[in-house]
Motif scaffolding. Structure first.
Motif, mmCIF file in Angstrom:
data_model
loop_
_atom_site.group_PDB
_atom_site.id
_atom_site.type_symbol
_atom_site.label_atom_id
_atom_site.label_comp_id
_atom_site.label_asym_id
_atom_site.label_seq_id
_atom_site.Cartn_x
_atom_site.Cartn_y
_atom_site.Cartn_z
ATOM 1 N N LEU A 102 17.774 -47.109 86.033
ATOM 2 C CA LEU A 102 17.144 -47.827 87.144
ATOM 3 C C LEU A 102 18.113 -48.815 87.788
ATOM 4 O O LEU A 102 18.190 -48.912 89.010
ATOM 5 C CB LEU A 102 15.902 -48.579 86.662
ATOM 6 N N HIS A 136 16.880 -45.899 80.045
ATOM 7 C CA HIS A 136 16.016 -45.788 81.222
ATOM 8 C C HIS A 136 16.230 -46.991 82.136
ATOM 9 O O HIS A 136 16.385 -46.838 83.346
ATOM 10 C CB HIS A 136 14.550 -45.684 80.787
ATOM 11 N N ARG A 137 16.290 -48.188 81.555
ATOM 12 C CA ARG A 137 16.524 -49.401 82.351
ATOM 13 C C ARG A 137 17.905 -49.365 83.008
ATOM 14 O O ARG A 137 18.057 -49.769 84.161
ATOM 15 C CB ARG A 137 16.382 -50.651 81.473
ATOM 16 N N ALA A 161 8.909 -43.797 79.536
ATOM 17 C CA ALA A 161 8.874 -44.592 80.774
ATOM 18 C C ALA A 161 8.925 -43.659 81.980
ATOM 19 O O ALA A 161 9.612 -42.639 81.950
ATOM 20 C CB ALA A 161 10.042 -45.563 80.815
ATOM 21 N N ASP A 162 8.197 -44.005 83.016
ATOM 22 C CA ASP A 162 8.202 -43.297 84.299
ATOM 23 C C ASP A 162 8.313 -44.324 85.414
ATOM 24 O O ASP A 162 7.611 -45.328 85.403
ATOM 25 C CB ASP A 162 6.896 -42.509 84.521
ATOM 26 N N ASP A 163 9.202 -44.051 86.366
ATOM 27 C CA ASP A 163 9.343 -44.924 87.528
ATOM 28 C C ASP A 163 9.578 -44.075 88.766
ATOM 29 O O ASP A 163 10.124 -42.970 88.670
ATOM 30 C CB ASP A 163 10.528 -45.887 87.356
ATOM 31 N N ARG A 182 12.141 -40.246 84.750
ATOM 32 C CA ARG A 182 11.220 -40.058 83.627
ATOM 33 C C ARG A 182 12.017 -39.987 82.332
ATOM 34 O O ARG A 182 12.988 -39.241 82.244
ATOM 35 C CB ARG A 182 10.422 -38.777 83.794
#
Length: 79
Positions: free
Chosen positions: A68, A64-65, A11-13, A25
């Motif tokens: 965020l 990852h979530r 995942a990338d944000d 990342r």
């Protein structure tokens, strides 16, 4: 050594903040021996860089979530 690593993107944000952008990342990283470790890197923070290690793909995706959520003020900082 870095040229011998294989990265598997998960995942990338990118978050836009008043001080600039923050990039999150999450990748699986393998030295080519079949063992994959999972990490989330955050760049763009004042006290950077920050990273987390995860044991499995599922942990990395949910981690990852959580990162965020922490960065947007919707949750605690992941451990």
């Amino acid at each position: 050594m870095l040229d011998q690593l294989t990265l598997y993107p998960i995942a990338d944000d990118v978050l836009l903040a008043p001080g600039g952008k923050v990039v999150i990342r999450t990748y699986g990283v393998s030295p080519g021996d079949g063992v994959v470790s999972f990490r989330t890197w955050v760049t763009g923070l004042r006290d950077q860089p920050r990273y987390w290690r995860w044991g499995h793909y599922e942990d990395a995706a949910s981690g990852h979530r959580r990162v965020l959520e922490w960065l947007t003020g919707r949750g605690p900082q992941p451990h």
